[in-house]
Scaffold this active site. Sequence first.
Site, mmCIF file in Angstrom:
data_model
loop_
_atom_site.group_PDB
_atom_site.id
_atom_site.type_symbol
_atom_site.label_atom_id
_atom_site.label_comp_id
_atom_site.label_asym_id
_atom_site.label_seq_id
_atom_site.Cartn_x
_atom_site.Cartn_y
_atom_site.Cartn_z
ATOM 1 N N LYS A 75 0.825 -1.211 0.000
ATOM 2 C CA LYS A 75 0.000 0.000 0.000
ATOM 3 C C LYS A 75 0.858 1.259 0.000
ATOM 4 O O LYS A 75 0.651 2.172 -0.815
ATOM 5 C CB LYS A 75 -0.910 0.009 1.234
ATOM 6 C CG LYS A 75 -1.576 1.376 1.474
ATOM 7 C CD LYS A 75 -2.381 1.424 2.742
ATOM 8 C CE LYS A 75 -1.601 1.549 4.010
ATOM 9 N NZ LYS A 75 -1.441 2.886 4.575
ATOM 10 N N ASN A 76 1.814 1.330 0.909
ATOM 11 C CA ASN A 76 2.540 2.598 1.071
ATOM 12 C C ASN A 76 3.504 2.891 -0.086
ATOM 13 O O ASN A 76 3.854 4.039 -0.328
ATOM 14 C CB ASN A 76 3.249 2.638 2.434
ATOM 15 C CG ASN A 76 2.238 2.767 3.557
ATOM 16 O OD1 ASN A 76 1.073 3.105 3.318
ATOM 17 N ND2 ASN A 76 2.661 2.485 4.788
ATOM 18 N N ARG A 126 -3.473 11.004 4.719
ATOM 19 C CA ARG A 126 -2.296 11.865 4.755
ATOM 20 C C ARG A 126 -1.413 11.751 3.512
ATOM 21 O O ARG A 126 -0.797 12.721 3.094
ATOM 22 C CB ARG A 126 -1.456 11.529 5.977
ATOM 23 C CG ARG A 126 -2.027 12.060 7.253
ATOM 24 C CD ARG A 126 -1.134 11.664 8.382
ATOM 25 N NE ARG A 126 0.237 12.062 8.101
ATOM 26 C CZ ARG A 126 0.739 13.248 8.358
ATOM 27 N NH1 ARG A 126 0.002 14.153 8.936
ATOM 28 N NH2 ARG A 126 1.987 13.526 8.043
ATOM 29 N N CYS A 185 -4.745 12.834 13.100
ATOM 30 C CA CYS A 185 -5.519 11.641 12.756
ATOM 31 C C CYS A 185 -5.549 10.756 13.986
ATOM 32 O O CYS A 185 -5.112 11.164 15.061
ATOM 33 C CB CYS A 185 -4.907 10.920 11.561
ATOM 34 S SG CYS A 185 -3.385 10.081 11.958
ATOM 35 N N ARG A 188 0.036 14.706 13.484
ATOM 36 C CA ARG A 188 0.995 14.273 12.450
ATOM 37 C C ARG A 188 1.291 15.465 11.546
ATOM 38 O O ARG A 188 0.679 15.623 10.493
ATOM 39 C CB ARG A 188 0.441 13.090 11.662
ATOM 40 C CG ARG A 188 0.363 11.827 12.493
ATOM 41 C CD ARG A 188 -0.255 10.694 11.724
ATOM 42 N NE ARG A 188 0.615 10.156 10.684
ATOM 43 C CZ ARG A 188 0.229 9.226 9.819
ATOM 44 N NH1 ARG A 188 -0.988 8.748 9.868
ATOM 45 N NH2 ARG A 188 1.058 8.774 8.900
ATOM 46 N N ASP A 194 4.027 -0.068 12.239
ATOM 47 C CA ASP A 194 2.797 -0.637 11.681
ATOM 48 C C ASP A 194 2.568 -2.091 12.108
ATOM 49 O O ASP A 194 1.508 -2.651 11.837
ATOM 50 C CB ASP A 194 2.824 -0.554 10.141
ATOM 51 C CG ASP A 194 2.801 0.882 9.657
ATOM 52 O OD1 ASP A 194 2.340 1.765 10.402
ATOM 53 O OD2 ASP A 194 3.244 1.130 8.518
ATOM 54 N N ILE A 232 7.360 6.022 17.327
ATOM 55 C CA ILE A 232 7.063 6.807 16.126
ATOM 56 C C ILE A 232 5.772 7.616 16.281
ATOM 57 O O ILE A 232 5.750 8.810 16.003
ATOM 58 C CB ILE A 232 6.959 5.901 14.863
ATOM 59 C CG1 ILE A 232 8.103 4.890 14.809
ATOM 60 C CG2 ILE A 232 6.872 6.745 13.593
ATOM 61 C CD1 ILE A 232 9.480 5.430 14.514
ATOM 62 N N ARG A 235 -9.056 0.055 4.251
ATOM 63 C CA ARG A 235 -8.192 1.100 3.688
ATOM 64 C C ARG A 235 -6.860 0.527 3.230
ATOM 65 O O ARG A 235 -6.282 1.003 2.257
ATOM 66 C CB ARG A 235 -7.914 2.189 4.740
ATOM 67 C CG ARG A 235 -9.073 3.115 4.976
ATOM 68 C CD ARG A 235 -8.686 4.200 5.930
ATOM 69 N NE ARG A 235 -7.547 4.964 5.423
ATOM 70 C CZ ARG A 235 -7.100 6.080 5.961
ATOM 71 N NH1 ARG A 235 -7.694 6.572 7.033
ATOM 72 N NH2 ARG A 235 -6.070 6.720 5.461
#
Length: 417
Positions: free
Chosen positions: A22-23, A92, A116, A121, A304, A326, A395
């Site tokens: 995804k990222n 974001r 969020c 952030r 994550d 983080i 998502r």
Amino acid sequence: MEKYVVYGGNRLKGQVAVSGAKNSALAIIVAAALADEECLLKNVPSEVDVYTIAEILRDLGVKVEFHGNTMRVDGSCIRSYQAPYELVRKMRASFYTAGLLLARLGKAEVPLPGGCSLGSRPVDFHIKGFQALGADIHIEHGLMKAEATRLTGTKIYINRSSVGTTINLMIASSLAQGTTILENAAKEPEIVDLASFLNSMGAKIKGAGTNVIKIEGVKRLRGTEYSIIPDRIEAGTLMIAAAITGGDVVITDMVPEHVRSAVLNLQEAGVQIEESLSEIRVYAPERPRAVDVETAPYPGFPTDLQQPFVSLMSIAQGTSIIRENIFDRFRYVDELRRMGADIKVEHGTAIVRGVPKLTGAPVETTDLRAGAALVLASLAAEGVTEITGIEHIDRGYEALDKKLNSLGANIKRVQAD
Ligand code: EPU
């Protein structure tokens, strides 16, 4: 709205393939619109965040077609420099359009993403970077208004390892005049993937994967065909799913190197792991041992995977200390407690006292990875767990319920009341 109804207690067994990252996809889809020709992207995960970024690009005039896991992005007709608030506020990563618009049109108006569910952030590093590249920036009415006839390469030190800043500045500077050097750049595999993609379009980027990235600006970028890397967070989530159910699962289509820290911590927890080039077999004991973990930028343990790992540690033998460095990312712990977990959170650290069994309960998720953590906990729990808020899971995981069910889980997606 839908919810998951999970009947826990099944040991996962079998083989499952990992989807595209995804990222990486979010960065690469935006970067594809840097070209004035069509790019063909493969292994794009079918997830809501990907649909959202595609919708934002369409709003800017970019042609985007998405079928199966293949996406065509044609940036030749990009015309608007104003990113739409209603879509941008959902995600974001949509702030990457700022780098794109500055590079392509010399002008960008992009809403600030705001906070969020992971806490505050900011995008201050992104903005400082654009300014260093010569953009004139004003913040008005929640919008970042940026202008630069043509960005000019320079040396930029990024204050803290930041994935999003590194991506945005790579996108912005690939068409800049002269050379940009990003110092203290993030080293995540998604950064390396973006660099490989941009280079396949004709960009001149060196050093991705180290903390100094050199981007020699070029006049134009051309269309290309590119396949996105496997999602290391999905791979890690599936590994932990196998571990939490005492399962025996082979995870395919992945890059073992990208989940090294998760592998080492799972091994320390007593989970057996066998690796080959693009697969990992996870063979788990009935109950893992407690392990202390601290999140860190890549190659450290990813934030994550913190939540799924806490779910695993909640049934471990012993007490583990999990430190989150983080984001502010422990709100879901209250929901795990409702399932019988014994977790205390103090100053960004969870103290997890393993219990022999979790029990099913109605729970709600307010973010993606917390959702994954609750799904994993429910697989190990006795009885039935109902998880609401699963639109957050959609998502960023492609068919998580179906993949887990193919391994023997019993997850039903039903209409929420
Ligand atoms: N930060 C600032 N100012 C900035 C940018 C970042 O203070 O201008 C801080 C952040 O608040 C955070 C730290 O720097 O404390 C690192 O943030 P980073 O910029 O690396 O995170 P991000 O780019 O916003 C990406 C992923 C996240 C992932 C983090 C860390 C995408 C779209 N998102 O976020 O993924 O957790 O890197 O690896 O790539 C997720 O997929 O669920 C997710 C949240």
